[in-house]
Design an enzyme around this catalytic site. Sequence first.
Site, PDB file in Angstrom:
ATOM      1  CB  SER A 103      43.185  37.097  41.605  1.00  0.00           C
ATOM      2  OG  SER A 103      44.362  36.747  40.985  1.00  0.00           O
ATOM      3  CG  ASP A 210      45.035  42.535  36.149  1.00  0.00           C
ATOM      4  OD1 ASP A 210      46.217  42.192  36.223  1.00  0.00           O
ATOM      5  OD2 ASP A 210      44.123  42.155  36.595  1.00  0.00           O
ATOM      6  CG  HIS A 240      45.607  41.511  39.966  1.00  0.00           C
ATOM      7  ND1 HIS A 240      44.669  40.871  39.051  1.00  0.00           N
ATOM      8  CD2 HIS A 240      45.841  40.465  41.032  1.00  0.00           C
ATOM      9  CE1 HIS A 240      44.733  39.561  39.759  1.00  0.00           C
ATOM     10  NE2 HIS A 240      44.975  39.623  40.701  1.00  0.00           N
TER      11      HIS A 240
END
Length: 265
Positions: A103, A210, A240
């Site tokens: 991320s 996601d 995610h």
Amino acid sequence: MEWEFNGEREKITTHVWPAEEPRWIALLAHGYGEHIGRYEHVADTLLRHGAVVYGPDHMGHGRSGGERVLVHDFEEVVTDLHTVEDRARTDHPGLPVVLIGHSMGGMIAARYAQRYGTGLTALVLSGPVLGRWGPIKMLLELEEIPDIPIDIATLSRDLPVGEAYAADPLVWHGPFKRATVEAFDRCMATISAAGRLGALPTLWVHGEADELVPLDATRGGIAEIRGEDLTEIIYPGARHEVFNETNKDEVLADVTGFIARHVES
């Protein structure tokens, strides 16, 4: 074990998962608002596949110093991570280094590879914030940033993952800081303009479902930096946090398999 150093702006706490006879070094870069302690199971898997693992809490995160989730410049975070790599190389000279970022950590890892990629053997990007991330543009246009809690169901289909996240006192549960939003925007623009990753073997893994970092937005960012050796794996239905998904064993097997092909070749 943990060690602390004076980073570019704050004291940085780094966790080390030691190994008796490691064959390679894994560097972990965690995501926004979380901390490296959420990667214990990832580190354990990497240990079983021959790594010694180093992972800092980024400034303003976890046990590191600084105002919570405040990042003025992600170039400083990248430099802090390089200090961790230097320490790892001092502890374990001659071993290949693989960087794994999730991320926001994927964004940090991509920028790291642009700055220090000649020292890396491989790069793994998990759900990376690259290209044009909608929430950043939206927040920049607001006079006041709202406090909108994350929908924990967007993290993983394994619902206890979200429940543990919500109860974790080291996770930030408040709003974005404007300076951090601006730093995200600058970093993504810098990455897009800074060029491709060349011959660095890169694995990109992403959840097809996601909602936090949508696949299509990241795909544009990957296209801007992709080098000559990119492997892409998209997991149907996954959300995610693919390292915490219901198919996490499959994901981690794909990651360790990719790494093995490069550190042991």
